[in-house]
Structure formats: C-alpha cells, structure tokens
Scaffold this active site. Structure first.
Site, PDB file in Angstrom:
ATOM      1  N   ILE A   1       0.833  -1.198   0.000  1.00  0.00           N
ATOM      2  CA  ILE A   1       0.000   0.000   0.000  1.00  0.00           C
ATOM      3  C   ILE A   1       0.869   1.250   0.000  1.00  0.00           C
ATOM      4  O   ILE A   1       0.639   2.187  -0.783  1.00  0.00           O
ATOM      5  CB  ILE A   1      -0.955  -0.007   1.202  1.00  0.00           C
ATOM      6  CG1 ILE A   1      -1.991  -1.116   1.048  1.00  0.00           C
ATOM      7  CG2 ILE A   1      -1.646   1.352   1.352  1.00  0.00           C
ATOM      8  CD1 ILE A   1      -2.860  -1.342   2.267  1.00  0.00           C
TER       9      ILE A   1
ATOM     10  N   PRO B   1       1.630  -1.970  10.191  1.00  0.00           N
ATOM     11  CA  PRO B   1       0.861  -2.787  11.129  1.00  0.00           C
ATOM     12  C   PRO B   1       1.051  -2.291  12.558  1.00  0.00           C
ATOM     13  O   PRO B   1       1.998  -1.557  12.847  1.00  0.00           O
ATOM     14  CB  PRO B   1       1.465  -4.180  10.940  1.00  0.00           C
ATOM     15  CG  PRO B   1       2.888  -3.907  10.554  1.00  0.00           C
ATOM     16  CD  PRO B   1       2.851  -2.653   9.719  1.00  0.00           C
TER      17      PRO B   1
ATOM     18  N   GLU C   1     -12.598   0.155  18.112  1.00  0.00           N
ATOM     19  CA  GLU C   1     -13.585   0.289  17.045  1.00  0.00           C
ATOM     20  C   GLU C   1     -14.759  -0.647  17.300  1.00  0.00           C
ATOM     21  O   GLU C   1     -14.531  -1.819  17.597  1.00  0.00           O
ATOM     22  CB  GLU C   1     -12.936  -0.015  15.685  1.00  0.00           C
ATOM     23  CG  GLU C   1     -11.795   0.929  15.350  1.00  0.00           C
ATOM     24  CD  GLU C   1     -10.980   0.500  14.145  1.00  0.00           C
ATOM     25  OE1 GLU C   1     -10.254   1.345  13.602  1.00  0.00           O
ATOM     26  OE2 GLU C   1     -11.060  -0.696  13.768  1.00  0.00           O
TER      27      GLU C   1
ATOM     28  N   HIS D   1     -13.270   3.277   9.670  1.00  0.00           N
ATOM     29  CA  HIS D   1     -12.538   2.097   9.175  1.00  0.00           C
ATOM     30  C   HIS D   1     -13.141   1.579   7.866  1.00  0.00           C
ATOM     31  O   HIS D   1     -13.482   0.397   7.728  1.00  0.00           O
ATOM     32  CB  HIS D   1     -12.521   0.992  10.229  1.00  0.00           C
ATOM     33  CG  HIS D   1     -11.366   0.050  10.053  1.00  0.00           C
ATOM     34  ND1 HIS D   1     -10.698  -0.527  11.116  1.00  0.00           N
ATOM     35  CD2 HIS D   1     -10.740  -0.415   8.937  1.00  0.00           C
ATOM     36  CE1 HIS D   1      -9.727  -1.316  10.661  1.00  0.00           C
ATOM     37  NE2 HIS D   1      -9.743  -1.255   9.343  1.00  0.00           N
TER      38      HIS D   1
ATOM     39  N   ASP E   1      -8.585   6.834   9.647  1.00  0.00           N
ATOM     40  CA  ASP E   1      -9.579   5.829   9.258  1.00  0.00           C
ATOM     41  C   ASP E   1      -9.623   4.701  10.277  1.00  0.00           C
ATOM     42  O   ASP E   1     -10.489   3.837  10.208  1.00  0.00           O
ATOM     43  CB  ASP E   1      -9.261   5.261   7.866  1.00  0.00           C
ATOM     44  CG  ASP E   1     -10.323   4.284   7.399  1.00  0.00           C
ATOM     45  OD1 ASP E   1     -11.514   4.678   7.340  1.00  0.00           O
ATOM     46  OD2 ASP E   1      -9.986   3.110   7.109  1.00  0.00           O
TER      47      ASP E   1
ATOM     48  N   ARG F   1      -3.153   1.135  11.373  1.00  0.00           N
ATOM     49  CA  ARG F   1      -3.929   0.547  12.462  1.00  0.00           C
ATOM     50  C   ARG F   1      -4.088   1.578  13.582  1.00  0.00           C
ATOM     51  O   ARG F   1      -3.202   2.385  13.827  1.00  0.00           O
ATOM     52  CB  ARG F   1      -3.239  -0.709  13.013  1.00  0.00           C
ATOM     53  CG  ARG F   1      -3.400  -1.949  12.139  1.00  0.00           C
ATOM     54  CD  ARG F   1      -4.841  -2.447  12.132  1.00  0.00           C
ATOM     55  NE  ARG F   1      -5.019  -3.644  11.319  1.00  0.00           N
ATOM     56  CZ  ARG F   1      -5.392  -3.639  10.048  1.00  0.00           C
ATOM     57  NH1 ARG F   1      -5.581  -2.481   9.425  1.00  0.00           N
ATOM     58  NH2 ARG F   1      -5.572  -4.780   9.392  1.00  0.00           N
TER      59      ARG F   1
END
Length: 309
Positions: free
Chosen positions: A156, A205, A261, A283, A256, A233
């Site tokens: 990404i 991560p 969450e 998210h 995000d 994350r």
C-alpha cells in the site's frame, strides 16, 4: 463440510452465496465473545473477520480443521493453539490495496483543500451574496513540490508513493521494521521524516514497535499546516496526545482507524476545539465494493485449496 461464518455484517451487501457450494453453511451477522464457542462447536471450517478464535474456542470445536480469516491481519487467532491442534489458518492479502490507496488521497484532498469549509459555505447561502464569482476563503496548496513521508513502505505504501510522485511530490519513507529497502525513494529516520514532511501517511501494522509511534513529541515536531493520515492501524497514533496537540498546533489529521472500534463515547477526539482540522472515517478504507468481492472470492478459494490439498 460444516462452515460457520461468524461476522457476515462486516462484508456489507457482498454476496456469500459462493460458500454454499462448499458445504453446509451457517451465517451469523455478528458474534459476541460469549457466543463464539457454542456457534462453532460442530464447525469444520470457521470464517471470521474480527471475531477472536482462542484456544478455548478451538477446544470446544473438536471437528475444526480450518480457520479462514477474511482479512489480512490474523492477530485475532491463537496461532500457537491452532498449530498444536493441527488446525490450518488462512488469510487474504492484497485484496484492498487499491481501495486503501484511493481513500488515502480522498482524505488528503478533503483536508488539504478545505472541502468541508467550502461545501458548507455554499450550502449556507453565503456564496450567493458574494460580489464576485469566486470566494477566496482558506488558502489551499498544490501537492507538487511538497514532501510526502510514508511510514510503512509495503504494498500500500509503495502505491501511495507512486501516485504522490505522479502529482509532483517528493517522497521519503521510514521502515518500521527496518527491513524494507526501496531504491526509488529516500529512506530516512522517523524524526527527520516528521520534521520535514508536508504530508505524512501511515501504512504500517500495529505491533510493539509501532504502538503510539506518533505521540506528543512527534506531533509537536510536525510542520505547521502539515497533514497526518493514519490508514494503518489504530494505536499507532496516540489519540489522547492528538486530542491535545491538534488544538495548540495547526496540523491536520485524517484517521480511518482508531484504537477501539467502533469509536466509543465519550472520546477525547470528539471534543476538540478545532474539529475542522480533524477528519475521521469509520474504518472504511478497505471497503470498496470491489475489494469486498475480492475478499470473499479469495476466502472461498482458500477453502477450496484446503479441501483439494
């Protein structure tokens, strides 16, 4: 083959019909920790996104052969317990790269272009009263010539770097593991990246080395007017620190992902004095229709591959 899908609500309106050709399928929209063991006691295959599959859950599932994580991260699985019991664990990598990259730029341009302000300005009726055709409110800048620092240059991160460069940005990166090497872009220290970047995006991560990686001191190091985006994350950005610094320093932040969450109230980020500097999405970066379809297709293929092995 008894297949139990534990949190189908995660996949939205994506069809799960493809599982039906593989066996007897039971679908639960959500599953609490207290419900998990009972629901999987006859399962041979479990499909989970975020439901935790612990040693105790596996012990309660004597027929279990395969755990399919319909996601990339597998930190919700007790891998040691699975290995001891001869249970295979399969995940899906790379399905959401395009979606996350797209959302990265969506968040950036929303903040960088003051989209909230200009949209609300027009809808308030204020533009209709202007003497000239263009309302020059908060000044926004072009991406060309800016420095974009990327924390985590995996798949990404590399795609974000390529697009940022196409816009004319100068890209540098910090490897949170120390292992990533990419000759196309400048590798730098975290401190230098934070101090020199106009845009910082996180695609790493969560682990012991990245937890609260961006806290009080790092936020204070950022340039005035810089944009910070976390699409890695929750927990990488210290939310308590951010809730304080964003009100005393003119930085812009897009999140995000959060530590917990769904977001719970009260939350310090919901009471900042400068909410226009903060953009939070629930998210959703990974949730394009195409990404969810790829995820389910790949999960089904993981089961087929296991069955034919």
């Amino acid at each position: 083959m008894k297949i139990v899908i534990l949190d189908a609500l995660t996949y939205g309106d994506t069809s799960l019909a493809g599982f039906e050709s593989l066996g007897d399928v039971t679908i639960h929209q959500t599953t609490s920790a207290d419900e998990t063991a009972q629901r999987v006691r006859e399962a041979e295959v479990i499909v989970t996104n975020k439901v935790v599959i612990s040693d105790a859950v596996m012990e309660a599932s004597p027929k279990l052969k395969l755990i399919c994580v319909a996601a990339t991260g597998t930190n919700n699985i007790d891998h040691d317990a699975a290995a001891r019991r001869g249970i295979s664990v399969k995940n899906v990598a790379g399905y959401s790269t395009d979606a996350v990259v797209q959302h990265t730029f969506s968040m950036l341009f929303y903040l960088m272009g003051y989209s909230r302000y200009y949209d609300e300005y027009v809808k308030s009726g204020a533009w209709q009263k202007e003497a000239v055709f263009a309302h020059i409110g908060p000044s926004f800048s072009e991406l060309r010539g800016k420095t974009w620092g990327i924390i985590g240059l995996g798949e990404i991160g590399r795609n974000v770097a390529n697009i940022a460069r196409a816009f004319g940005a100068n890209v540098c990166y910090y490897s949170t593991s120390g292992k990533n090497e990419n000759s196309e872009y400048e590798k730098t220290t975290l401190s230098r990246l934070i101090e020199e970047s106009d845009i910082i995006s996180i695609h790493a991560p969560l682990n012991p080395s990245t937890e609260n990686l961006i806290s009080h001191s790092e936020l204070l190091q950022m340039k005035d007017g810089a944009v910070l985006l976390n699409l890695g994350r929750g927990g990488i950005v210290d939310e308590d620190a951010l809730s304080v610094i964003i009100d005393v320093k003119p930085i812009f932040v897009g999140l995000d992902v959060l530590t917990r969450e769904p977001m719970k109230t009260p939350h310090p980020l919901l009471s900042v004095k400068h909410p226009q500097r903060l953009y939070i999405t629930p998210h959703i970066a990974w949730t394009s229709r195409e990404a969810r379809e790829r995820l389910i297709t790949a999960t089904i293929e993981n089961i087929k591959t296991f069955l034919t092995a």
